[in-house]
Scaffold this active site. Structure first.
Site, PDB file in Angstrom:
ATOM      1  N   HIS A 154      47.804  13.238 -64.641  1.00 13.26           N
ATOM      2  CA  HIS A 154      47.776  11.909 -65.268  1.00 13.26           C
ATOM      3  C   HIS A 154      46.956  10.980 -64.384  1.00 13.26           C
ATOM      4  CE1 HIS A 154      50.918  11.655 -62.223  1.00 13.26           C
ATOM      5  NE2 HIS A 154      50.597  10.382 -62.136  1.00 13.26           N
ATOM      6  N   HIS A 156      42.527   7.743 -59.755  1.00 16.75           N
ATOM      7  CA  HIS A 156      42.418   9.166 -59.385  1.00 16.75           C
ATOM      8  C   HIS A 156      43.433   9.978 -60.164  1.00 16.75           C
ATOM      9  CE1 HIS A 156      45.772   7.681 -56.947  1.00 16.75           C
ATOM     10  NE2 HIS A 156      46.244   8.910 -57.041  1.00 16.75           N
TER      11      HIS A 156
HETATM   12  P1  ATP Z   1      56.278  12.780 -56.083  1.00 14.91           P
HETATM   13  O1  ATP Z   1      56.792  11.444 -55.637  1.00 14.91           O
HETATM   14  O2  ATP Z   1      57.316  13.808 -56.282  1.00 14.91           O
HETATM   15  O3  ATP Z   1      55.124  13.246 -55.280  1.00 14.91           O
HETATM   16  P2  ATP Z   1      54.872  11.344 -58.093  1.00 14.91           P
HETATM   17  O4  ATP Z   1      54.333  10.576 -56.954  1.00 14.91           O
HETATM   18  O5  ATP Z   1      53.954  11.846 -59.125  1.00 14.91           O
HETATM   19  O6  ATP Z   1      55.703  12.559 -57.555  1.00 14.91           O
HETATM   20  P3  ATP Z   1      56.263   8.942 -58.618  1.00 14.91           P
HETATM   21  O7  ATP Z   1      56.549   8.708 -57.170  1.00 14.91           O
HETATM   22  O8  ATP Z   1      57.310   8.544 -59.600  1.00 14.91           O
HETATM   23  O9  ATP Z   1      55.966  10.477 -58.859  1.00 14.91           O
HETATM   24  O10 ATP Z   1      54.920   8.212 -58.959  1.00 14.91           O
HETATM   25  C1  ATP Z   1      54.400   8.167 -60.275  1.00 14.91           C
HETATM   26  C2  ATP Z   1      52.924   7.835 -60.201  1.00 14.91           C
HETATM   27  O11 ATP Z   1      52.739   6.571 -59.562  1.00 14.91           O
HETATM   28  C3  ATP Z   1      52.104   8.838 -59.402  1.00 14.91           C
HETATM   29  O12 ATP Z   1      50.827   8.926 -59.977  1.00 14.91           O
HETATM   30  C4  ATP Z   1      52.014   8.207 -58.039  1.00 14.91           C
HETATM   31  O13 ATP Z   1      50.835   8.601 -57.361  1.00 14.91           O
HETATM   32  C5  ATP Z   1      51.972   6.738 -58.367  1.00 14.91           C
HETATM   33  N1  ATP Z   1      52.597   5.939 -57.320  1.00 14.91           N
HETATM   34  C6  ATP Z   1      53.769   6.195 -56.704  1.00 14.91           C
HETATM   35  N2  ATP Z   1      54.072   5.251 -55.803  1.00 14.91           N
HETATM   36  C7  ATP Z   1      53.066   4.353 -55.847  1.00 14.91           C
HETATM   37  C8  ATP Z   1      52.789   3.129 -55.162  1.00 14.91           C
HETATM   38  N3  ATP Z   1      53.616   2.623 -54.255  1.00 14.91           N
HETATM   39  N4  ATP Z   1      51.636   2.498 -55.486  1.00 14.91           N
HETATM   40  C9  ATP Z   1      50.790   2.988 -56.391  1.00 14.91           C
HETATM   41  N5  ATP Z   1      51.002   4.113 -57.076  1.00 14.91           N
HETATM   42  C10 ATP Z   1      52.110   4.807 -56.804  1.00 14.91           C
END
Ligand code: ATP
Ligand code: MG
Length: 185
Positions: free
Chosen positions: A37, A120
């Site tokens: 995504h 990205h």
């Molecule tokens: P995991 O945390 O298990 O690696 P994930 O990062 O895909 O999985 P989430 O942490 O719920 O799951 O994040 C959802 C999306 O938002 C992902 O694309 C992640 O890169 C992005 N994301 C997470 N935290 C932030 C943040 N603090 N700022 C910007 N984007 C974020």
């Protein structure tokens, strides 16, 4: 509390071309192709009132669809690489849509996102890959360029509460259409 973010889906043909890049990097945990995504705005763990407000605000967006292409691979994290990503070819409509999400989420009561937006698609999370292993992988595979694809909607996704990660669930879908034409009739 739901954990939410807004994003754009990756079409199946593009996901398939990205999935060919899996493998060949020690220490990589490869993202499942159905979980690819493009995040627009991370909302985080919010209560149901804020979640509803965010969903409502996103419904105010009136924008046209646009085309995107993924271009180049790179790693985030510098000397301690933590993610392998596909970058997005520069797109003003994408940046405008992201900026609108940022404004709307502030109006929904969320804290401003302090970090600069770098569009990205995450391909792998890296645990123990050295920067040299990553550089070797990128020199072999980094020429990647996807076919262009049309973005005709964005999505409010939820991920696993508090921990994050897939499977991501589509909580709401918002069309992008030829709204500009309406005003000129
Ligand atoms: P995991 O945390 O298990 O690696 P994930 O990062 O895909 O999985 P989430 O942490 O719920 O799951 O994040 C959802 C999306 O938002 C992902 O694309 C992640 O890169 C992005 N994301 C997470 N935290 C932030 C943040 N603090 N700022 C910007 N984007 C974020
Ligand atoms: Mg995360």
């Amino acid at each position: 509390m739901p954990r939410l973010f807004t994003g754009i889906e990756i079409p199946a043909d593009v996901a398939e071309s990205l999935s060919m890049l899996r493998g060949g990097l020690p220490g990589a945990r490869w993202v499942q192709p159905e979980n690819y995504h493009l995040t627009l705005r991370f909302i985080g763990d919010v209560d149901d009132v804020v979640a509803r407000e965010a969903a409502y605000m996103l419904g105010q967006v009136r924008r046209e669809g646009f085309e995107l292409r993924l271009d180049d691979l790179s790693a985030f994290g510098g000397r301690k690489p933590r993610a392998l990503v596909a970058n997005v070819a520069p797109s003003q409509p994408l940046m405008d849509l992201q900026a609108e999400h940022e404004r709307l989420m502030r109006r929904a009561g969320l804290e401003p996102e302090g970090r600069k937006y770098t569009p990205h698609v995450t391909l792998a999370r890296l645990r123990d890959s050295s920067s040299r292993q990553v550089a070797e992988y990128l020199s072999a595979r980094g020429m990647f360029r996807s076919l262009p694809f049309q973005v005709s909607r964005f999505v409010l996704f939820s991920s696993r509460a508090s921990t994050g990660g897939g499977p991501y669930i589509e909580e709401a879908v918002y069309p992008l259409a030829a709204y500009a034409a309406i005003g000129t009739r």
